[in-house]
Design a protein around this motif. Structure first.
Motif, PDB file in Angstrom:
ATOM      1  N   GLU A 108      -5.764  -2.045  -0.389  1.00 21.48           N
ATOM      2  CA  GLU A 108      -5.622  -0.213  -1.258  1.00 21.48           C
ATOM      3  C   GLU A 108      -3.563  -0.312  -0.509  1.00 21.48           C
ATOM      4  O   GLU A 108      -2.952  -0.032   0.428  1.00 21.48           O
ATOM      5  CB  GLU A 108      -6.267   0.352  -1.443  1.00 21.48           C
ATOM      6  N   CYS A 109      -2.749   0.403  -2.220  1.00 23.62           N
ATOM      7  CA  CYS A 109      -1.536   0.976  -1.829  1.00 23.62           C
ATOM      8  C   CYS A 109      -2.142   2.378  -1.260  1.00 23.62           C
ATOM      9  O   CYS A 109      -2.860   3.230  -1.861  1.00 23.62           O
ATOM     10  CB  CYS A 109      -1.282   1.308  -3.364  1.00 23.62           C
ATOM     11  N   PRO A 110      -1.976   3.466  -0.275  1.00 26.41           N
ATOM     12  CA  PRO A 110      -2.030   4.434  -0.306  1.00 26.41           C
ATOM     13  C   PRO A 110      -1.016   5.354  -0.925  1.00 26.41           C
ATOM     14  O   PRO A 110      -1.843   6.614  -0.614  1.00 26.41           O
ATOM     15  CB  PRO A 110      -0.954   3.922   1.596  1.00 26.41           C
ATOM     16  N   ASN A 113      -0.776   8.284  -6.111  1.00 21.19           N
ATOM     17  CA  ASN A 113       0.025   8.529  -6.987  1.00 21.19           C
ATOM     18  C   ASN A 113       0.063   6.511  -8.105  1.00 21.19           C
ATOM     19  O   ASN A 113       0.334   6.787  -8.839  1.00 21.19           O
ATOM     20  CB  ASN A 113       1.005   9.082  -6.849  1.00 21.19           C
ATOM     21  N   CYS A 114       0.169   6.178  -6.999  1.00 24.00           N
ATOM     22  CA  CYS A 114       0.590   4.745  -7.404  1.00 24.00           C
ATOM     23  C   CYS A 114      -0.239   4.027  -8.471  1.00 24.00           C
ATOM     24  O   CYS A 114      -1.633   4.488  -8.813  1.00 24.00           O
ATOM     25  CB  CYS A 114       0.130   3.689  -5.799  1.00 24.00           C
ATOM     26  N   ILE A 115       0.342   3.133  -9.186  1.00 22.46           N
ATOM     27  CA  ILE A 115      -0.293   2.897 -11.071  1.00 22.46           C
ATOM     28  C   ILE A 115      -1.679   1.245 -10.236  1.00 22.46           C
ATOM     29  O   ILE A 115      -2.760   1.861 -11.254  1.00 22.46           O
ATOM     30  CB  ILE A 115       0.668   2.098 -11.411  1.00 22.46           C
ATOM     31  N   THR A 116      -1.323   1.645  -9.120  1.00 23.42           N
ATOM     32  CA  THR A 116      -2.473   0.399  -8.216  1.00 23.42           C
ATOM     33  C   THR A 116      -4.030   0.563  -8.883  1.00 23.42           C
ATOM     34  O   THR A 116      -4.356   0.389  -8.495  1.00 23.42           O
ATOM     35  CB  THR A 116      -2.417  -0.674  -7.536  1.00 23.42           C
ATOM     36  N   HIS A 117      -3.853   2.328  -8.424  1.00 23.33           N
ATOM     37  CA  HIS A 117      -5.167   3.326  -8.778  1.00 23.33           C
ATOM     38  C   HIS A 117      -5.867   3.068 -10.267  1.00 23.33           C
ATOM     39  O   HIS A 117      -7.018   3.148 -10.160  1.00 23.33           O
ATOM     40  CB  HIS A 117      -4.970   4.135  -7.738  1.00 23.33           C
ATOM     41  N   LYS A 137       5.822  -3.310   1.844  1.00 24.87           N
ATOM     42  CA  LYS A 137       6.402  -2.343   0.619  1.00 24.87           C
ATOM     43  C   LYS A 137       5.249  -2.672  -1.048  1.00 24.87           C
ATOM     44  O   LYS A 137       5.641  -4.015  -0.847  1.00 24.87           O
ATOM     45  CB  LYS A 137       8.288  -2.704   0.857  1.00 24.87           C
ATOM     46  N   CYS A 138       5.018  -1.436  -1.462  1.00 27.90           N
ATOM     47  CA  CYS A 138       4.526  -1.667  -2.550  1.00 27.90           C
ATOM     48  C   CYS A 138       5.549  -1.951  -3.408  1.00 27.90           C
ATOM     49  O   CYS A 138       6.197  -1.757  -4.200  1.00 27.90           O
ATOM     50  CB  CYS A 138       3.146  -1.270  -3.151  1.00 27.90           C
ATOM     51  N   LYS A 139       4.396  -3.261  -4.825  1.00 32.92           N
ATOM     52  CA  LYS A 139       5.655  -3.743  -5.678  1.00 32.92           C
ATOM     53  C   LYS A 139       5.425  -2.652  -6.113  1.00 32.92           C
ATOM     54  O   LYS A 139       6.474  -2.834  -7.451  1.00 32.92           O
ATOM     55  CB  LYS A 139       5.471  -5.346  -6.091  1.00 32.92           C
ATOM     56  N   TYR A 140       4.637  -2.142  -7.009  1.00 32.61           N
ATOM     57  CA  TYR A 140       4.543  -1.081  -7.995  1.00 32.61           C
ATOM     58  C   TYR A 140       5.240  -0.080  -7.626  1.00 32.61           C
ATOM     59  O   TYR A 140       6.194   0.540  -8.485  1.00 32.61           O
ATOM     60  CB  TYR A 140       3.481  -0.806  -8.614  1.00 32.61           C
ATOM     61  N   CYS A 141       4.650   0.578  -6.739  1.00 33.99           N
ATOM     62  CA  CYS A 141       5.422   2.118  -6.616  1.00 33.99           C
ATOM     63  C   CYS A 141       6.386   1.850  -5.788  1.00 33.99           C
ATOM     64  O   CYS A 141       7.720   3.025  -5.795  1.00 33.99           O
ATOM     65  CB  CYS A 141       4.437   3.379  -5.880  1.00 33.99           C
ATOM     66  N   GLU A 142       7.019   1.270  -4.960  1.00 31.59           N
ATOM     67  CA  GLU A 142       8.196   0.489  -4.318  1.00 31.59           C
ATOM     68  C   GLU A 142       8.080   1.716  -2.716  1.00 31.59           C
ATOM     69  O   GLU A 142       9.038   1.833  -2.622  1.00 31.59           O
ATOM     70  CB  GLU A 142       9.522   0.404  -4.542  1.00 31.59           C
TER      71      GLU A 142
HETATM   72 ZN   LIG Z   1       2.094   1.369  -4.554  1.00 31.48          ZN
END
Ligand SMILES: [Zn+2]
Length: 153
Positions: A108-110, A113-117, A137-142
């Motif tokens: 999971e992205c830490p 606020n990341c959209i993946t949640h 590095k998260c692709k979505y929130c960068e």
């Molecule tokens: Zn993210």
């Protein structure tokens, strides 16, 4: 001939032996595999003597084969560990785990606020080894995080 004694664990008929895990990382791999809660038969050896590493961990999983993709997801905990695929007590395949370029759908992205949640998307991290640590590095929130934060253990 396969030198079974080299594995330092009882030979298994069929399955996977993850060898040359840096000591202390074995438990993280077990958690990541989520094998402890299943009925897969596992034998672990912690802090075994190793010529290269000083001490090492070994995990032996019966009747479970890992492909290279699965193995490489574990590589973030134990780069350089080796996977031995065993069938009929023989090593059929052997490869070194290597850090993949990216990992999808595992962590999971830490960033809360990341959209993946909130969206039904698979997480996607690009991996980059810096001098001190492995950065993901998260692709979505960068945002970039160290692997210890992403893996959460
Ligand atoms: Zn993210």
């Amino acid at each position: 001939m396969v030198e079974k004694h080299k594995l330092q664990v009882e030979a298994i008929r069929k399955g996977t032996v993850i060898d040359h895990i840096p000591a202390g990382q074995g438990i993280k791999i077990l958690k990541q595999l989520q094998l402890l809660g299943s009925n897969v038969r596992i034998t672990v050896g912690f802090n075994l003597p190793s010529k290269d590493l000083g001490l090492k961990d070994i995990i032996k999983v019966e009747n479970r084969l890992f492909n290279e993709k699965e193995a490489n997801e574990l590589a973030i905990f134990a780069p350089g560990a080796t996977i031995n695929v065993i069938d009929e007590y023989q090593v059929q395949n052997k490869f070194e785990m290597s850090i993949p370029e990216s990992i999808e759908g595992v962590f999971e992205c830490p960033n809360s606020n990341c959209i993946t949640h909130n969206e039904p998307v698979q997480t996607h991290f690009s991996l980059r080894q810096s001098k001190e640590s492995l950065q993901m590095k998260c692709k979505y929130c960068e945002k970039s995080f160290s692997k210890d934060i992403v893996a959460g253990i």
